[in-house]
Scaffold this active site. Structure first.
Site, PDB file in Angstrom:
ATOM      1  N   GLU A 158       0.821  -1.214   0.000  1.00  0.00           N
ATOM      2  CA  GLU A 158       0.000   0.000   0.000  1.00  0.00           C
ATOM      3  C   GLU A 158       0.852   1.259   0.000  1.00  0.00           C
ATOM      4  O   GLU A 158       1.162   1.812   1.057  1.00  0.00           O
ATOM      5  CB  GLU A 158      -0.935   0.014   1.221  1.00  0.00           C
ATOM      6  CG  GLU A 158      -1.999  -1.065   1.163  1.00  0.00           C
ATOM      7  CD  GLU A 158      -2.979  -1.004   2.336  1.00  0.00           C
ATOM      8  OE1 GLU A 158      -2.785  -0.169   3.248  1.00  0.00           O
ATOM      9  OE2 GLU A 158      -3.939  -1.793   2.322  1.00  0.00           O
ATOM     10  N   GLU A 175      -6.337  -7.509  -0.495  1.00  0.00           N
ATOM     11  CA  GLU A 175      -6.541  -7.332   0.948  1.00  0.00           C
ATOM     12  C   GLU A 175      -7.840  -6.586   1.190  1.00  0.00           C
ATOM     13  O   GLU A 175      -8.055  -5.511   0.637  1.00  0.00           O
ATOM     14  CB  GLU A 175      -5.374  -6.538   1.554  1.00  0.00           C
ATOM     15  CG  GLU A 175      -5.451  -6.443   3.080  1.00  0.00           C
ATOM     16  CD  GLU A 175      -4.387  -5.515   3.664  1.00  0.00           C
ATOM     17  OE1 GLU A 175      -3.182  -5.754   3.441  1.00  0.00           O
ATOM     18  OE2 GLU A 175      -4.786  -4.541   4.341  1.00  0.00           O
TER      19      GLU A 175
HETATM   20  C1  IDC Z   1      -2.691  -3.629  10.665  1.00  0.00           C
HETATM   21  C2  IDC Z   1      -2.956  -4.757  11.643  1.00  0.00           C
HETATM   22  C3  IDC Z   1      -2.576  -4.321  13.049  1.00  0.00           C
HETATM   23  C4  IDC Z   1      -1.128  -3.834  13.056  1.00  0.00           C
HETATM   24  C5  IDC Z   1      -0.912  -2.777  11.987  1.00  0.00           C
HETATM   25  C6  IDC Z   1       0.550  -2.432  11.904  1.00  0.00           C
HETATM   26  O1  IDC Z   1      -4.313  -5.133  11.567  1.00  0.00           O
HETATM   27  O2  IDC Z   1      -2.722  -5.394  13.965  1.00  0.00           O
HETATM   28  O3  IDC Z   1      -0.828  -3.276  14.325  1.00  0.00           O
HETATM   29  O4  IDC Z   1      -1.344  -3.235  10.721  1.00  0.00           O
HETATM   30  O5  IDC Z   1       0.806  -1.370  11.077  1.00  0.00           O
HETATM   31  C7  IDC Z   1      -3.923  -2.105   5.930  1.00  0.00           C
HETATM   32  C8  IDC Z   1      -2.595  -2.742   5.949  1.00  0.00           C
HETATM   33  C9  IDC Z   1      -2.483  -3.733   7.087  1.00  0.00           C
HETATM   34  C10 IDC Z   1      -3.171  -3.213   8.344  1.00  0.00           C
HETATM   35  C11 IDC Z   1      -4.661  -3.119   8.041  1.00  0.00           C
HETATM   36  C12 IDC Z   1      -5.513  -2.668   9.238  1.00  0.00           C
HETATM   37  O6  IDC Z   1      -2.245  -3.343   4.727  1.00  0.00           O
HETATM   38  O7  IDC Z   1      -1.111  -3.965   7.324  1.00  0.00           O
HETATM   39  O8  IDC Z   1      -2.949  -4.137   9.383  1.00  0.00           O
HETATM   40  N1  IDC Z   1      -4.849  -2.216   6.904  1.00  0.00           N
HETATM   41  O9  IDC Z   1      -5.166  -1.387   9.653  1.00  0.00           O
HETATM   42  N2  IDC Z   1      -4.412  -1.307   4.995  1.00  0.00           N
HETATM   43  C13 IDC Z   1      -5.620  -0.874   5.363  1.00  0.00           C
HETATM   44  C14 IDC Z   1      -5.930  -1.449   6.590  1.00  0.00           C
END
Ligand code: IDC
Length: 303
Positions: free
Chosen positions: A140, A229
């Protein structure tokens, strides 16, 4: 497992034709499955037992999310060994494996392009002849300065050839600016390569019609899209779960033949996680699954 479950041995090498994903024999393919959480935190769910359980429920793809930052690959190179194990386990289950270079807080993929090139050189060399390996080159890209034309597209133009040297026909997924939402911007100025798809990421509690509109616009311009995702939660991975909104999204993906992976196969105490805290490494029954997990696992086999 459903009798119309199909994996690598049935579909073979995937290829992109127009906006569609097709198999080796020219049949349409739609992949459904889970994404791992960060491999630096939850590698134990990204192993045979866990991936096998998602297969039993109908999944035919597994995404291996290797964070670069936040204690991931950039500071702990041997995470690549866990990624390799997860890929091997996924392939052994006849399922497609996505190797995801999971940039996030390191918002500009250009920042670590050397490391990305070295990593994909290694992975594509190792899996050169594997029909089931899919490369996702930047999870992303995000941030106001991280534009398609100045950052992400040039990054893709320098990483894709590295993979292509070893795996000339592999399917490659390319992230878009604004956390892989600006598929329309990529579609206006597409990459000049075959067998690539742009990724669309969404979280049902945060994103709705507006993002679906962008997706329709991109498809209309001929851009192939893969939802590598998505979550039933809000964009922070928590809140909800938003199952009615998820229904609208899954219906939309299904109507457009778009493949998906759900975030995430982990037992973290957040609503997007498919497992309840303390869940074992696999063999889950309903009691081990979160509300999101129960919902998503019931959707793998849907067309
Ligand atoms: C989030 C995880 C969370 C962690 C965080 C770290 O759910 O537990 O602490 O990352 O940065 C994304 C990302 C994905 C995110 C997820 C939710 O690709 O890594 O995971 N998210 O925030 N893009 C949109 C949402």
């Amino acid at each position: 497992m459903n009798s119309d479950w199909h994996g690598i041995s049935y579909h073979g090498r995937l290829r992109v034709s127009g906006t569609r994903l097709m198999d080796e024999n020219g049949r349409d393919v739609v992949l459904h499955g889970m994404s791992s959480h960060g491999m630096q935190w939850y590698p134990h769910f990204a192993r045979l037992q866990g991936i096998q359980t998602t297969k039993t429920m109908g999944a035919n793809v597994f995404r291996i999310a290797m964070y670069t930052d936040e204690g991931g690959y950039l500071t702990k190179k041997n995470i690549a060994d866990d990624v390799i194990k997860a890929v091997d386990d996924t392939l052994a289950l006849d399922m497609y494996a996505i190797i995801d270079w999971h940039i996030l807080h390191d918002n500009n993929p250009m920042e670590h392009i050397r490391e990305a090139q070295d990593f994909f050189e290694m992975m594509s060399g190792r899996y050169a002849n594997e029909k089931g390996v899919i490369y996702e080159i930047c999870n992303e890209p995000n941030g106001p300065e991280v534009t398609w034309s100045r950052c992400v597209k040039p990054y893709a133009e320098r990483v894709i050839p590295v993979i292509r040297r070893h795996a000339p026909e592999a399917l490659i997924l390319v992230g878009c600016p604004t956390w892989s939402q600006d598929v329309d911007i990529c579609a206006e100025d597409p990459l000049d390569c075959s067998n690539i798809m742009y990724t669309l990421h969404f979280y049902a509690g945060t994103h709705g019609d507006e993002l679906r509109e962008k997706c329709i616009k991109a498809l209309g311009m001929g851009a192939p899209i893969f939802a590598s995702e998505w979550g039933t939660s809000a964009a922070d991975g928590n809140g909800g779960v938003f199952l009615r909104e998820s229904d609208v999204w899954l219906d939309f993906l299904s109507r457009n033949g778009i493949s998906w992976c759900n975030w995430s196969l982990a037992d973290r105490d957040e609503t997007s996680a498919a497992l309840r805290p303390g869940a074992p490494d696999g063999g889950w029954t309903s009691e081990h699954l979160s509300e999101s997990g129960r919902y998503v696992f019931s959707k793998f086999a849907d067309k």
